[in-house]
Design an enzyme around this catalytic site. Structure first.
Site, PDB file in Angstrom:
ATOM      1  N   ARG A 170      -7.299  -5.454  -0.689  1.00 19.17           N
ATOM      2  CA  ARG A 170      -6.222  -4.955  -1.547  1.00 19.17           C
ATOM      3  C   ARG A 170      -5.687  -3.619  -1.018  1.00 19.17           C
ATOM      4  O   ARG A 170      -4.470  -3.378  -1.018  1.00 19.17           O
ATOM      5  CB  ARG A 170      -6.734  -4.805  -2.980  1.00 19.17           C
ATOM      6  CG  ARG A 170      -5.681  -4.393  -3.998  1.00 19.17           C
ATOM      7  CD  ARG A 170      -6.261  -4.497  -5.405  1.00 19.17           C
ATOM      8  NE  ARG A 170      -5.257  -4.214  -6.424  1.00 19.17           N
ATOM      9  CZ  ARG A 170      -5.112  -3.031  -7.023  1.00 19.17           C
ATOM     10  NH1 ARG A 170      -5.913  -2.033  -6.688  1.00 19.17           N
ATOM     11  NH2 ARG A 170      -4.184  -2.854  -7.947  1.00 19.17           N
ATOM     12  N   HIS A 176      -1.815  -2.926  -0.083  1.00 18.49           N
ATOM     13  CA  HIS A 176      -1.054  -1.857  -0.727  1.00 18.49           C
ATOM     14  C   HIS A 176      -0.624  -0.790   0.277  1.00 18.49           C
ATOM     15  O   HIS A 176       0.384  -0.110   0.059  1.00 18.49           O
ATOM     16  CB  HIS A 176      -1.876  -1.229  -1.846  1.00 18.49           C
ATOM     17  CG  HIS A 176      -1.917  -2.071  -3.085  1.00 18.49           C
ATOM     18  ND1 HIS A 176      -2.098  -1.549  -4.348  1.00 18.49           N
ATOM     19  CD2 HIS A 176      -1.792  -3.410  -3.264  1.00 18.49           C
ATOM     20  CE1 HIS A 176      -2.087  -2.524  -5.243  1.00 18.49           C
ATOM     21  NE2 HIS A 176      -1.919  -3.668  -4.603  1.00 18.49           N
ATOM     22  N   ASN A 203      -2.033   1.647  -8.029  1.00 21.99           N
ATOM     23  CA  ASN A 203      -3.286   2.106  -7.427  1.00 21.99           C
ATOM     24  C   ASN A 203      -4.177   2.915  -8.358  1.00 21.99           C
ATOM     25  O   ASN A 203      -5.406   2.902  -8.216  1.00 21.99           O
ATOM     26  CB  ASN A 203      -2.986   2.954  -6.192  1.00 21.99           C
ATOM     27  CG  ASN A 203      -2.214   2.192  -5.128  1.00 21.99           C
ATOM     28  OD1 ASN A 203      -2.450   0.999  -4.920  1.00 21.99           O
ATOM     29  ND2 ASN A 203      -1.292   2.862  -4.457  1.00 21.99           N
ATOM     30  N   HIS A 226      -6.706 -13.591  -3.809  1.00 24.25           N
ATOM     31  CA  HIS A 226      -7.311 -13.512  -5.140  1.00 24.25           C
ATOM     32  C   HIS A 226      -8.432 -14.525  -5.336  1.00 24.25           C
ATOM     33  O   HIS A 226      -8.917 -14.693  -6.456  1.00 24.25           O
ATOM     34  CB  HIS A 226      -6.246 -13.681  -6.211  1.00 24.25           C
ATOM     35  CG  HIS A 226      -5.378 -12.478  -6.379  1.00 24.25           C
ATOM     36  ND1 HIS A 226      -4.364 -12.395  -7.310  1.00 24.25           N
ATOM     37  CD2 HIS A 226      -5.368 -11.281  -5.718  1.00 24.25           C
ATOM     38  CE1 HIS A 226      -3.777 -11.208  -7.222  1.00 24.25           C
ATOM     39  NE2 HIS A 226      -4.370 -10.521  -6.259  1.00 24.25           N
TER      40      HIS A 226
END
Length: 320
Positions: free
Chosen positions: A62, A66, A94, A193
């Site tokens: 992740r 990001h 975040n 995911h």
């Protein structure tokens, strides 16, 4: 005339250096001579980190996503806020959820001990994300290296360019398209995911208010996620209830069964354009893993804007 020519040549050389530092051609063998032990160091550190925290692979994956979605893969997400600098760690996507920074610090320290001042934090993050996936059963991929670390960050870009858990399918397609990804690549990347967890606040509306959800699944998730906003917001639930630490295609099987935890998950299988691909992935793990790996390589090629000033940070949390 001669002095003018020299001045122009100097300016051109400086601008070329800035451009090169942001857009240099990446290569899998970039550190073969300058830091040959890099792959071994990162893999060993990730293996140790996973032994003590099974969530860390998902967390670093992740972080990489990001990071790359905000002005390219430049480790800007790793920079701490200071009294004179506002980074991306406290941006909406975040704050209170991005994690794994300590693992990157540990890897960076080990790498610096082996080859000081050579390897960028951006490359360490790219390798750690790959190794986390591979160590939890996913397909490995060759990580092109040679990124440099940004000296700046953008909280506003982080707030506006990273899709959220309530995103619609059209929003996801649009936001990924803005970064050069097809809808199919977006769907493959959403398969990340298949590992990790999410906080109650990010899926509360789905389990209490949406119709396209398996009733038994909704009941299970409600047990740890009260309906009242602000109550239990950070209570965690696995994104893939069957195998939350195993990187494979059960995520897509859950979508077919209407057991996607986030709205941004279930919209991929909801009488829409991605239904056929989701069904394919749900039945063909090898196809998913191969497509995911290819899309991750593409993501890793997202570069900072031309002219971005970069460096090799000694400490990933601050500029040199």
């Amino acid at each position: 005339m001669a002095s003018t020519s020299v001045y122009l040549l100097t300016v051109f050389s400086f601008l070329s250096l800035l451009f090169f530092s942001s857009h240099a051609q990446l290569s899998a063998n970039f550190y073969a001579t300058t830091c040959p032990n890099l792959p071994t160091i990162v893999r060993g550190a990730m293996s140790q980190a996973l032994n003590s925290d099974s969530r860390i692979a998902a967390s670093l994956l992740r972080l990489f996503f990001h990071d790359c979605f905000v002005n390219g893969c430049d480790a800007s997400i790793l920079l701490d806020d200071t009294s004179t600098f506002t980074g991306e760690k406290n941006a909406g996507p975040n704050a209170n959820s991005a994690r794994g920074f300590g693992v990157i610090d540990t890897i960076k320290s080990q790498v610096e001990a082996s080859c000081a001042g050579v390897v960028s934090c951006a490359d360490i993050l790219a390798l750690a994300a790959r190794d986390g996936v591979a160590l939890q059963g996913g397909q490995s991929w060759t990580v092109p290296l040679g990124r440099r670390d940004a000296r700046t960050a953008s909280q506003s870009a982080a707030n506006n360019q990273i899709p959220g858990p309530s995103s619609s399918l059209s929003t996801l397609v649009t936001m990924f398209s803005a970064k050069g990804f097809t809808a199919a690549e977006m769907t493959a990347l959403s398969g990340s995911h298949t590992i990790g967890q999410a906080g109650c606040a990010s899926f509360r509306d789905r389990i209490y208010n949406q119709a396209n959800i398996d009733p038994a699944f909704a009941t299970t998730r409600r047990a740890n996620c009260p309906s009242t906003s602000g109550s239990g917001d950070r209570n965690l639930a696995p994104l893939d209830i069957q195998t939350p630490t195993r990187f494979e295609n059960t995520y897509f099987q859950n979508l077919v069964a209407q057991r996607g935890l986030l709205n941004s998950d279930q919209v991929l299988f909801n009488n829409g354009s991605q239904d056929a691909l989701v069904r394919t992935y749900s039945q063909n793990n090898a196809r998913f893993l191969a497509d995911f790996a290819a899309a991750m390589v593409k993501m890793g090629n997202l570069s900072p804007s031309s002219g971005t000033q970069t460096e090799i940070r000694t400490n990933c949390r601050r500029t040199n």
